[in-house]
Design a protein around this motif. Structure first.
Motif, PDB file in Angstrom:
ATOM      1  N   ALA A 181      12.445  33.409  63.078  1.00 52.75           N
ATOM      2  CA  ALA A 181      13.266  32.258  62.699  1.00 52.75           C
ATOM      3  C   ALA A 181      13.626  32.308  61.215  1.00 52.75           C
ATOM      4  CB  ALA A 181      12.535  30.962  63.025  1.00 52.75           C
ATOM      5  N   ALA A 182      12.678  32.733  60.378  1.00 49.96           N
ATOM      6  CA  ALA A 182      12.949  32.830  58.945  1.00 49.96           C
ATOM      7  C   ALA A 182      14.018  33.883  58.652  1.00 49.96           C
ATOM      8  CB  ALA A 182      11.666  33.163  58.195  1.00 49.96           C
ATOM      9  N   LEU A 183      13.976  34.992  59.370  1.00 49.71           N
ATOM     10  CA  LEU A 183      14.984  36.038  59.187  1.00 49.71           C
ATOM     11  C   LEU A 183      16.365  35.550  59.636  1.00 49.71           C
ATOM     12  CD1 LEU A 183      12.851  39.079  60.357  1.00 49.71           C
ATOM     13  CD2 LEU A 183      13.851  38.796  58.073  1.00 49.71           C
ATOM     14  N   LEU A 184      16.422  34.786  60.721  1.00 51.85           N
ATOM     15  CA  LEU A 184      17.705  34.263  61.174  1.00 51.85           C
ATOM     16  C   LEU A 184      18.237  33.206  60.212  1.00 51.85           C
ATOM     17  CD1 LEU A 184      17.151  34.015  65.043  1.00 51.85           C
ATOM     18  CD2 LEU A 184      18.427  35.740  63.769  1.00 51.85           C
ATOM     19  N   ASP A 185      17.353  32.379  59.679  1.00 49.00           N
ATOM     20  CA  ASP A 185      17.782  31.415  58.660  1.00 49.00           C
ATOM     21  C   ASP A 185      18.320  32.143  57.428  1.00 49.00           C
ATOM     22  OD1 ASP A 185      17.095  29.249  60.214  1.00 49.00           O
ATOM     23  OD2 ASP A 185      15.157  28.914  59.232  1.00 49.00           O
ATOM     24  N   ALA A 186      17.667  33.235  57.073  1.00 50.90           N
ATOM     25  CA  ALA A 186      18.120  34.022  55.928  1.00 50.90           C
ATOM     26  C   ALA A 186      19.487  34.630  56.203  1.00 50.90           C
ATOM     27  CB  ALA A 186      17.102  35.118  55.610  1.00 50.90           C
ATOM     28  N   ALA A 187      19.691  35.127  57.427  1.00 50.70           N
ATOM     29  CA  ALA A 187      20.984  35.704  57.782  1.00 50.70           C
ATOM     30  C   ALA A 187      22.085  34.653  57.728  1.00 50.70           C
ATOM     31  CB  ALA A 187      20.913  36.315  59.183  1.00 50.70           C
ATOM     32  N   LEU A 188      21.792  33.455  58.217  1.00 54.78           N
ATOM     33  CA  LEU A 188      22.779  32.369  58.166  1.00 54.78           C
ATOM     34  C   LEU A 188      23.158  32.054  56.729  1.00 54.78           C
ATOM     35  CD1 LEU A 188      24.377  30.114  59.614  1.00 54.78           C
ATOM     36  CD2 LEU A 188      22.331  28.689  59.439  1.00 54.78           C
ATOM     37  N   GLU A 189      22.167  32.011  55.865  1.00 54.81           N
ATOM     38  CA  GLU A 189      22.437  31.690  54.459  1.00 54.81           C
ATOM     39  C   GLU A 189      23.256  32.791  53.783  1.00 54.81           C
ATOM     40  OE1 GLU A 189      22.492  29.914  50.710  1.00 54.81           O
ATOM     41  OE2 GLU A 189      22.174  29.105  52.724  1.00 54.81           O
ATOM     42  N   ILE A 190      22.866  34.035  53.997  1.00 56.13           N
ATOM     43  CA  ILE A 190      23.555  35.136  53.315  1.00 56.13           C
ATOM     44  C   ILE A 190      24.982  35.290  53.825  1.00 56.13           C
ATOM     45  CG2 ILE A 190      23.594  37.636  52.980  1.00 56.13           C
ATOM     46  CD1 ILE A 190      20.502  37.521  53.012  1.00 56.13           C
ATOM     47  N   VAL A 191      25.153  35.384  55.140  1.00 56.03           N
ATOM     48  CA  VAL A 191      26.495  35.561  55.703  1.00 56.03           C
ATOM     49  C   VAL A 191      27.353  34.338  55.432  1.00 56.03           C
ATOM     50  CG1 VAL A 191      27.820  35.936  57.819  1.00 56.03           C
ATOM     51  CG2 VAL A 191      25.657  37.133  57.486  1.00 56.03           C
ATOM     52  N   GLY A 192      26.752  33.168  55.555  1.00 62.15           N
ATOM     53  CA  GLY A 192      27.518  31.938  55.406  1.00 62.15           C
ATOM     54  C   GLY A 192      27.934  31.619  53.994  1.00 62.15           C
TER      55      GLY A 192
END
Length: 217
Positions: free
Chosen positions: A21-32
């Motif tokens: 979940a932390a990695l997906l949150d990180a991906a959302l932040e970076i890509v977004g």
């Protein structure tokens, strides 16, 4: 086994779920916020405050991360739309307005989600295929809701229903992409109202063509 022991009251499986979940949150932040090109393994792990080995514990490629993130957003959309339809008054415009408002708000209350779903989702052949599958799934949802609303269950296999539902969902994806990139000079409320107009117009026209009862709402 030691790997399965609890630590601080949290099991190994729970810790793995938290790291994912932390990695997906990180991906959302970076890509977004920074764009797809900035999403690297080292960048994800730094954003998530995790060792890189935990990335490889969960994912084998950047596309796998984005696919998982897109699936999360898709599930959130489906839940929001289903709940909105369930609570809407029983007339075509109110139902369409509730569903469309719920979906658009999921993607625009947090603009990062729109960037992932609408832009990053077209970045590679694998992600484009996933986006196509998602559009097809939401088109099926639209068709099913329309069939139930207009009580035309005997027409469930009518290809015209599938065509219009796919046309509506695919068109909305393109409109939302353009709008999110500032190419359409509409407020969000205007975007919702225009979208509702199109959905209701095509839905009621089709219901009349194939014999469904007229909306009395």
């Amino acid at each position: 086994m030691a790997a399965q022991r609890t630590y601080g009251g949290i099991s190994a499986d729970e810790r793995r779920t938290q790291r994912r979940a932390a990695l997906l949150d990180a991906a959302l932040e970076i890509v977004g916020t920074q764009g797809l090109a900035k999403m690297t393994v080292s960048g994800l792990c730094a954003q998530a405050a995790l060792n890189e080995r935990y990335y490889y514990e969960n994912f084998d490629s950047r596309d796998a991360v984005l696919t998982a993130l897109m699936d999360e957003i898709t599930a959130e959309l489906a839940t929001a739309i289903t709940e909105a339809v369930r609570g809407a008054p029983p007339d075509s415009r109110a139902t369409a307005h509730a569903a469309i408002t719920a979906g658009i708000h999921v993607l625009t209350d947090d603009p990062r989600k729109a960037k992932v779903a609408l832009v990053a989702g077209m970045a590679t052949p694998e992600l484009r295929a996933r986006t196509t599958d998602t559009i097809r799934a939401f088109a099926t949802m639209v068709a099913t809701e329309g069939i139930d609303f207009y009580r035309v269950a005997d027409q469930r296999l009518d290809p015209t229903i599938e065509f219009r539902a796919t046309y509506l969902v695919g068109g909305l994806v393109q409109v939302l992409t353009s709008w999110s990139q500032g190419e359409l000079a509409l407020t969000r409320d205007e975007l919702i109202e225009h979208t509702v107009d199109v959905f209701v117009l095509l839905g009621e026209d089709l219901a009349q063509r194939i014999g469904g009862p007229a909306d009395e709402g």
